[in-house]
Scaffold this active site. Structure first.
Site, short mmCIF file in Angstrom:
data_model
loop_
_atom_site.label_atom_id
_atom_site.label_comp_id
_atom_site.label_asym_id
_atom_site.label_seq_id
_atom_site.Cartn_x
_atom_site.Cartn_y
_atom_site.Cartn_z
N ARG A 75 0.84 -1.20 0.00
CA ARG A 75 0.00 0.00 0.00
C ARG A 75 0.88 1.25 0.00
O ARG A 75 0.59 2.25 -0.67
CB ARG A 75 -0.89 -0.03 1.25
CG ARG A 75 -2.10 0.87 1.20
CD ARG A 75 -3.00 0.63 2.39
NE ARG A 75 -3.72 -0.61 2.32
CZ ARG A 75 -4.87 -0.79 1.66
NH1 ARG A 75 -5.42 0.21 1.02
NH2 ARG A 75 -5.48 -1.95 1.65
N HIS A 119 -19.08 10.61 0.84
CA HIS A 119 -19.55 9.29 1.30
C HIS A 119 -21.07 9.26 1.22
O HIS A 119 -21.73 10.22 1.61
CB HIS A 119 -19.09 9.05 2.74
CG HIS A 119 -19.52 7.72 3.26
ND1 HIS A 119 -18.88 6.55 2.91
CD2 HIS A 119 -20.55 7.36 4.07
CE1 HIS A 119 -19.50 5.53 3.51
NE2 HIS A 119 -20.51 6.00 4.21
C1 GAR Z 1 -20.56 7.61 -4.87
O1 GAR Z 1 -21.86 7.28 -4.45
C2 GAR Z 1 -19.69 7.92 -3.68
O2 GAR Z 1 -20.37 8.58 -2.64
C3 GAR Z 1 -19.26 6.54 -3.26
O3 GAR Z 1 -19.01 5.87 -4.46
C4 GAR Z 1 -19.85 6.41 -5.47
C5 GAR Z 1 -18.98 6.80 -6.65
O4 GAR Z 1 -19.78 7.22 -7.72
N1 GAR Z 1 -18.10 6.58 -2.41
C6 GAR Z 1 -17.88 5.72 -1.43
O5 GAR Z 1 -18.63 4.81 -1.17
C7 GAR Z 1 -16.61 5.96 -0.66
N2 GAR Z 1 -16.64 5.24 0.58
P1 GAR Z 1 -19.14 8.07 -8.89
O6 GAR Z 1 -17.92 7.28 -9.35
O7 GAR Z 1 -20.21 8.10 -9.94
O8 GAR Z 1 -18.78 9.41 -8.34
#
Ligand code: GAR
Length: 234
Positions: A75, A119
């Site tokens: 990482r 989030h």
């Molecule tokens: C979004 O809903 C974001 O809030 C979530 O992933 C999706 C990405 O959508 N993020 C997480 O869950 C982070 N823990 P996108 O690629 O269309 O922006």
């Protein structure tokens, strides 16, 4: 660099980190068309080589980079490359937009107060994955999304802005996710705007807001129509 909506010359330089669709990154780019936008998305970096969001960024003439985490032994080695890339791109702020990698405390510290995440829940409720499913299982009536500064605690950083949506009786995971996503696309540009403009900043583990208009008159409720709590006190 043609094709980028309303790109501003002197905004804070922002790198967006994505792992997939990139719709939040797109919302950040589109908001640049608004007059006086204090930020500029200068780079989109993905840890997934075929992330769909990369295509949009390329079409917009935004610099892109792929840093495939599977090609690194640790990482830390992955993050070292990410950090170097952010420096090469001259990023001043980092916007995690569906970036599905857990970060080490060391990396987070390097970007403390300069890295945001979105989030899909009203934090501190429903940290982690599958938030919409868990919200439906829990039976809560109000759900939403949160933009926060990134700290070493996963989904635990100081909150900048939240957007709430009702959970409807016939919601599925998909319909709820769509409603929350609309809220995400509204609040992420707003949060990044305020941070880039210096109106929201991290200080001693808390978010300090300056000149940010709030409306004290609204109470969000669900499933009922908005309740006017001022009635009865007259
Ligand atoms: C979004 O809903 C974001 O809030 C979530 O992933 C999706 C990405 O959508 N993020 C997480 O869950 C982070 N823990 P996108 O690629 O269309 O922006």
């Amino acid at each position: 660099m043609s094709g980028t909506a309303g790109r501003q010359e002197h905004g804070k330089k922002v790198a967006a980190l994505i792992s997939g669709r990139g719709s939040n990154m797109r919302a950040l780019v589109e908001a640049q068309a608004q007059p006086g936008c204090p930020y500029e998305i200068v780079a989109v970096i993905s840890n997934v080589p075929d992330a769909a969001g990369l295509d949009y960024a390329r079409q917009q003439g935004i610099a892109t980079a792929v840093i495939d985490h599977r090609e690194f032994d640790s990482r830390e080695a992955f993050e070292e490359m990410l950090h170097e890339t952010l420096l090469v791109m001259q990023a001043e702020l980092v916007a995690c937009a569906g970036f599905m990698r857990i970060m080490t405390a060391e990396f987070v510290q390097r970007w403390e107060g300069r890295m945001l995440n979105i989030h899909p829940s009203l934090l501190p409720l429903f940290k982690g994955l599958h938030t919409h499913r868990r919200v439906l299982e829990a039976g809560v009536r109000i759900h939403g999304a949160t933009v926060h500064f990134v700290t070493a605690e996963l989904d635990g950083g100081p909150i900048i802005i939240q957007g709430a949506v009702p959970v409807l009786a016939d919601d599925t995971e998909e319909t709820l996710a769509q409603r929350v996503l609309r809220a995400e696309h509204a609040i992420y540009p707003a949060a990044l705007w305020e941070v880039a403009a210096g109106n929201a900043r991290l200080e001693n583990g808390r978010v300090i807001l300056r000149d940010w208009p709030f409306d004290e008159s609204t109470t969000l409720t669900a499933p009922m129509a908005p309740i006017d709590f001022s009635r009865g006190q007259e």
